[in-house]
Design a protein around this motif. Structure first.
Motif, PDB file in Angstrom:
ATOM      1  N   GLU A 135       0.772  -1.110   0.001  1.00 30.69           N
ATOM      2  CA  GLU A 135       0.078   0.121   0.009  1.00 30.69           C
ATOM      3  C   GLU A 135       0.541   1.332  -0.084  1.00 30.69           C
ATOM      4  N   TRP A 136       1.842   1.309   0.791  1.00 30.58           N
ATOM      5  CA  TRP A 136       2.875   2.545   0.745  1.00 30.58           C
ATOM      6  C   TRP A 136       3.452   2.694  -0.459  1.00 30.58           C
ATOM      7  N   THR A 137       3.766   1.712  -1.166  1.00 31.49           N
ATOM      8  CA  THR A 137       4.431   1.783  -2.314  1.00 31.49           C
ATOM      9  C   THR A 137       3.540   2.376  -3.211  1.00 31.49           C
ATOM     10  N   ALA A 138       2.385   1.862  -3.364  1.00 29.09           N
ATOM     11  CA  ALA A 138       1.174   2.253  -4.399  1.00 29.09           C
ATOM     12  C   ALA A 138       1.178   3.979  -4.206  1.00 29.09           C
ATOM     13  N   TRP A 139       0.963   4.077  -3.071  1.00 24.81           N
ATOM     14  CA  TRP A 139       0.414   5.719  -2.861  1.00 24.81           C
ATOM     15  C   TRP A 139       1.974   6.567  -3.178  1.00 24.81           C
ATOM     16  N   ASN A 140       3.049   5.870  -2.696  1.00 25.15           N
ATOM     17  CA  ASN A 140       4.211   6.521  -3.215  1.00 25.15           C
ATOM     18  C   ASN A 140       4.196   6.733  -4.743  1.00 25.15           C
ATOM     19  N   HIS A 141       4.111   5.647  -5.583  1.00 24.06           N
ATOM     20  CA  HIS A 141       3.753   6.024  -7.011  1.00 24.06           C
ATOM     21  C   HIS A 141       2.932   7.216  -7.234  1.00 24.06           C
ATOM     22  N   VAL A 142       1.777   7.247  -6.468  1.00 22.18           N
ATOM     23  CA  VAL A 142       0.704   8.489  -6.812  1.00 22.18           C
ATOM     24  C   VAL A 142       1.536   9.712  -6.748  1.00 22.18           C
ATOM     25  N   ARG A 143       2.101   9.792  -5.454  1.00 27.29           N
ATOM     26  CA  ARG A 143       2.744  11.085  -5.143  1.00 27.29           C
ATOM     27  C   ARG A 143       3.904  11.339  -5.677  1.00 27.29           C
ATOM     28  N   GLY A 144       4.797  10.505  -6.255  1.00 29.07           N
ATOM     29  CA  GLY A 144       5.709  10.639  -7.323  1.00 29.07           C
ATOM     30  C   GLY A 144       5.218  11.253  -8.575  1.00 29.07           C
ATOM     31  N   GLY A 145       4.485  10.521  -9.141  1.00 26.42           N
ATOM     32  CA  GLY A 145       3.715  10.876 -10.301  1.00 26.42           C
ATOM     33  C   GLY A 145       3.286  12.435 -10.414  1.00 26.42           C
ATOM     34  N   ALA A 146       2.645  12.682  -9.303  1.00 18.75           N
ATOM     35  CA  ALA A 146       2.054  13.870  -9.137  1.00 18.75           C
ATOM     36  C   ALA A 146       2.943  14.851  -9.122  1.00 18.75           C
ATOM     37  N   ALA A 147       4.275  14.838  -8.506  1.00 24.72           N
ATOM     38  CA  ALA A 147       5.142  15.892  -8.421  1.00 24.72           C
ATOM     39  C   ALA A 147       6.134  15.840  -9.882  1.00 24.72           C
ATOM     40  N   LEU A 148       5.973  14.773 -10.433  1.00 22.07           N
ATOM     41  CA  LEU A 148       6.701  15.069 -11.779  1.00 22.07           C
ATOM     42  C   LEU A 148       5.733  15.894 -12.702  1.00 22.07           C
ATOM     43  N   ALA A 149       4.567  15.427 -12.695  1.00 24.30           N
ATOM     44  CA  ALA A 149       3.468  16.233 -13.395  1.00 24.30           C
ATOM     45  C   ALA A 149       3.547  17.554 -13.019  1.00 24.30           C
ATOM     46  N   ALA A 150       3.659  17.933 -11.720  1.00 25.25           N
ATOM     47  CA  ALA A 150       3.653  19.412 -11.097  1.00 25.25           C
ATOM     48  C   ALA A 150       4.831  19.842 -11.847  1.00 25.25           C
ATOM     49  N   CYS A 151       6.229  19.226 -11.864  1.00 24.70           N
ATOM     50  CA  CYS A 151       7.356  19.837 -12.461  1.00 24.70           C
ATOM     51  C   CYS A 151       7.024  20.259 -13.655  1.00 24.70           C
ATOM     52  N   ALA A 152       6.369  19.387 -14.574  1.00 28.59           N
ATOM     53  CA  ALA A 152       6.367  19.568 -16.082  1.00 28.59           C
ATOM     54  C   ALA A 152       5.355  20.711 -16.298  1.00 28.59           C
TER      55      ALA A 152
END
Length: 160
Positions: A135-152
């Motif tokens: 579960e922690w890793t799945a949520w980490n994927h979400v927050r990492g993808g959101a941070a990358l999309a925010a950067c873009a």
């Protein structure tokens, strides 16, 4: 093209989002895979120690600082609306504040707190540990993808 203090704020926000995305990427692709591959007691103890050590000025400065800068950028962006790039700036700020910072507070930190209460040597901790990793890793994927999309999105703001 934007300039002046707004440019600097958006640039700092974009860099913070990118750096945060990189940290979360490293966790998803190597750290959590490593901890999950260890015997449960070792993986759990390692994650418990990491959760203590990650609370430091370097990580918190970037992570919380980026959230603060994104909040400031969002406010300034509303003042500048509808200048070029303002939609991308708001999207980037929202992605980081909700998808990265918000997910951390709502999903990852509560799991870290529950993990801290487990005894790595207790046999009854094995199943909660396996659930934690998944579960922690799945949520980490979400927050990492959101941070990358925010950067873009924030980089697109700089190009507007």
């Amino acid at each position: 093209m934007i300039d002046g203090p707004y440019f600097v704020l958006v640039l700092v926000a974009a860099l913070g989002c990118g750096l945060t995305a990189g940290v979360f990427f490293a966790f998803s692709t190597s750290v959590m895979r490593t901890f999950g591959a260890l015997p449960p007691a070792q993986g759990m103890a390692a994650m418990q120690q990491l959760n203590v050590l990650i609370i430091n000025p370097w990580f918190l400065g970037v992570f919380v600082g980026t959230a603060g800068v994104c909040a400031v950028v969002a406010v300034v962006t509303f003042v500048l609306w509808p200048d070029p790039g303002t939609l991308a700036a708001l999207l980037g700020c929202a992605l980081f504040l909700v998808g990265s910072f918000g997910v951390t507070v709502a999903a990852n930190i509560p799991r870290n707190e529950a993990l801290a209460k487990l005894d790595p040597e207790a046999p009854e901790s094995v199943e909660p540990w396996r659930t934690f990793v998944r579960e922690w890793t799945a949520w980490n994927h979400v927050r990492g993808g959101a941070a990358l999309a925010a950067c873009a999105s924030l980089v697109l703001t700089l190009a507007a």
